[in-house]
Design an enzyme around this catalytic site. Structure first.
Site, short mmCIF file in Angstrom:
data_model
loop_
_atom_site.label_atom_id
_atom_site.label_comp_id
_atom_site.label_asym_id
_atom_site.label_seq_id
_atom_site.Cartn_x
_atom_site.Cartn_y
_atom_site.Cartn_z
N PHE A 145 0.85 -1.03 0.01
CA PHE A 145 -0.13 0.16 0.10
C PHE A 145 0.74 1.20 -0.12
O PHE A 145 1.43 1.37 1.06
CB PHE A 145 -0.92 -0.08 1.20
CG PHE A 145 -1.75 1.12 1.11
CD1 PHE A 145 -3.02 1.10 0.31
CD2 PHE A 145 -1.42 2.45 1.84
CE1 PHE A 145 -3.89 2.40 0.33
CE2 PHE A 145 -2.38 3.52 1.86
CZ PHE A 145 -3.44 3.51 0.98
N ASP A 230 9.73 2.81 1.16
CA ASP A 230 8.55 3.50 1.96
C ASP A 230 8.31 3.34 3.28
O ASP A 230 7.94 2.52 3.86
CB ASP A 230 7.43 3.04 1.02
CG ASP A 230 5.88 3.80 1.46
OD1 ASP A 230 6.06 4.48 2.55
OD2 ASP A 230 4.92 3.52 0.66
N LYS A 259 3.42 11.27 6.79
CA LYS A 259 2.70 11.15 8.14
C LYS A 259 3.38 11.91 9.33
O LYS A 259 3.10 12.88 9.72
CB LYS A 259 2.44 9.58 8.29
CG LYS A 259 1.53 8.76 7.19
CD LYS A 259 1.08 7.73 7.67
CE LYS A 259 0.19 7.08 6.78
NZ LYS A 259 -0.96 7.76 6.10
#
Length: 405
Positions: A145, A230, A259
C-alpha cells in the site's frame, strides 16, 4: 453514549449528505484531542490506539509542535517554491542529516512522495543507468500500500483499491513480499528500482522474514538498482528505531517519508536520497505549490528535534515489548489467531468466533478505545508513542474484555 445521540447523529448525517465516500470511518465525531485521547461532540473520551495511521506518533497537540506552528503562523505560511524562505534550508539539511543522506525533495502527502520517488527512479534509470527511454521497470511486492493515485493503484494487489480505475500505468512487476528468490528472478537490465515497505502497514502490519531487507539491499546494490524504502508509516520512531530498515542494518538508496513528519499538525512528506539520485532533476521538471512551505518546514524541524532525543524510539521499543507480550497471551488463549508487528505497532488477526475486525473495532469504540480494521479479520494497533503504560494497559484490558479473554 452512542452514535445515535442527536449531536453525533446530526454530524454524521451532514457528512453523509455532502461528502463522497472514501474511508469507512467508525461512527463517532471528534471535537477535541490531547495526547493519546480524543473527545467527541458529546464529551465522551476515547483512547486513540491508531494515531492517524502513524501520523500522530507524538500524540495530539504536542506542545512543542503547536508552539512551532503558532510562531510560524505569525511570520509567513506560504511562499510557493517560486521564492526561497528562511526555514527551507534548515529543514532540508536537518532531514538529510537524520536520514544519512544528501538531498531532500519535500512534498505534502505520502502518495505525492511515492509518485516523486517513482519519477526519480525512472529519471535516474534513464540518465544514470542507461535504460532505454520508456522501458524502465520498477519491482514492487504484493500486499503493498503506497497510496491511491492512478499510477500507484496500478500496482496494487488489493481489488478494493484497484478495481474500476483502469487503464493502468505500465512499468511495474509484482513479486511476493518476503520472497528474495522471486525478487532476484524479477530483476533484469531494465529494472531501475525496487519499492518496498520495510513493514507492510495496510496489509496488516506484515513483517518480512529475517534477512529479507538485507538480501534486497545486497541484490539491488549488485545489480545497480535503487532500493526505495517507503517508510511513511514505519518510519520516524514507530518500530523503535528512527527507520524500520535499521533493524536489519540496512540503508536504502531512497527514503520516502510522510505522516509523522508533519507531527499531526500539517501534511508534510519528502523523498530523501543522495546527490547522484535526486540530482537528476533540473529546475521545472518536478514541483509542488505547497511542498516545503514555511509552516510545514517549521513543524517538521521540531519533529526532527524530537526524534533526535531518542526518547520516542526508546518508548516505542519498551512499550512495544510490553504490547507484544500482552498480545501474545491472547494468541495463546485462542482469542486471536496471530499477532505481527514491531515496536509500538501490531496487526492482530481476530478469531472468526469473535466476529470481523470491523465488529471488534466497533465494540472497542463502545468501550472507549479506537482502533481500525483492515482486510476483514485484522485490527491494527498503533498508539501514539507518548502513550503512558497505564493508558496502554487500559486499552489492552478492553480488548481482552471484547474478546472474552
Amino acid at each position: 453514549m452512542t452514535s445515535t445521540e442527536p449531536g453525533i447523529a446530526g454530524a454524521l448525517a451532514a457528512a453523509e449528505a455532502h461528502s463522497a465516500h472514501n474511508y469507512h470511518p467508525l461512527p463517532l465525531v471528534v471535537a477535541t484531542a490531547e495526547g493519546a485521547w480524543m473527545t467527541d461532540v458529546t464529551g465522551r473520551r476515547y483512547l486513540d490506539m491508531l494515531a492517524g495511521y502513524s501520523a500522530l506518533n507524538f500524540g495530539h497537540g504536542h506542545p512543542r509542535l503547536l508552539a512551532a506552528a503558532r510562531a510560524q503562523l505569525e511570520r509567513v505560511t506560504l511562499t510557493s517554491r517560486a521564492f526561497h524562505h528562511d526555514r527551507f534550508g534548515d529543514f532540508c539539511a536537518q532531514l538529510a542529516e537524520l536520514c544519512g543522506m544528501e538531498l531532500v525533495l519535500p512534498m505534502n502527502t505520502g502518495a505525492e512522495a511515492v509518485e516523486t520517488a517513482l519519477k526519480t527512479a525512472r529519471k535516474w534509470g534513464y540518465q544514470v543507468k542507461g535504460v532505454p527511454d520508456g522501458q524502465a521497470k520498477i519491482i514492487v511486492a504484493d500486499g503493498n500500500f503506497h497510496g491511491r493515485t492512478t499510477t500507484i493503484v496500478s500496482f496494487s494487489t488489493d481489488p478494493e483499491a484497484r478495481a474500476g480505475f483502469g487503464p493502468y500505468t505500465p512499468g511495474f512487476e509484482i513479486v511476493p513480499y518476503g520472497d528474495l528468490a522471486a525478487m532476484e528472478a524479477a530483476v533484469d537490465e531494465r529494472t531501475v528500482a525496487v519499492l518496498l515497505e520495510p513493514i507492510q502497514g495496510e496489509a496488516g502490519v506484515r513483517v518480512p522474514p529475517p534477512g529479507y531487507l538485507a538480501g534486497v539491499r545486497e541484490l539491488t546494490r549488485r545489480r545497480n538498482v535503487l532500493f526505495v524504502a517507503d517508510e511513511i508509516q514505519s518510519g520516524l520512531g514507530r518500530t523503535g528505531r528512527t527507520f524500520a530498515c535499521e533493524h536489519e542494518g540496512v540503508e536504502p538508496d531512497v527514503y520516502v517519508l510522510g505522516k509523522a513528519l508533519g507531527g499531526g499538525v500539517v501534511p508534510v512528506s519528502a523523498v530523501v536520497s543522495s546527490r547522484e539520485v535526486l540530482g537528476v532533476f533540473a529546475p521545472g521538471e518536478h514541483g509542488s505549490t505547497f511542498g516545503g512551505n514555511p509552516l510545514a518546514c517549521a513543524v517538521a524541524l521540531e519533529v526532527i528535534a524530537l526524534l533526535r532525543t531518542g526518547e520516542y524510539q526508546e518508548r516505542a521499543t519498551e512499550l512495544g515489548e510490553h504490547l507484544h507480550s500482552e498480545l501474545g497471551l491472547l494468541v495463546a488463549s485462542g482469542a486471536v489467531d496471530a499477532v505481527r508487528g514491531r515496536g509500538l505497532w501490531a496487526g492482530v488477526d481476530i478469531n472468526p468466533s469473535h466476529g470481523t475486525g470491523r465488529a471488534v473495532s466497533e465494540q472497542l469504540m463502545a468501550r472507549g478505545v479506537l482502533v481500525k480494521d483492515t482486510h476483514g479479520a485484522t485490527i491494527r494497533l498503533a498508539p501514539p508513542l507518548m502513550i503512558s503504560k497505564e493508558d496502554l494497559d487500559w486499552g489492552l484490558e478492553r480488548l481482552r474484555n471484547v474478546l472474552g479473554a
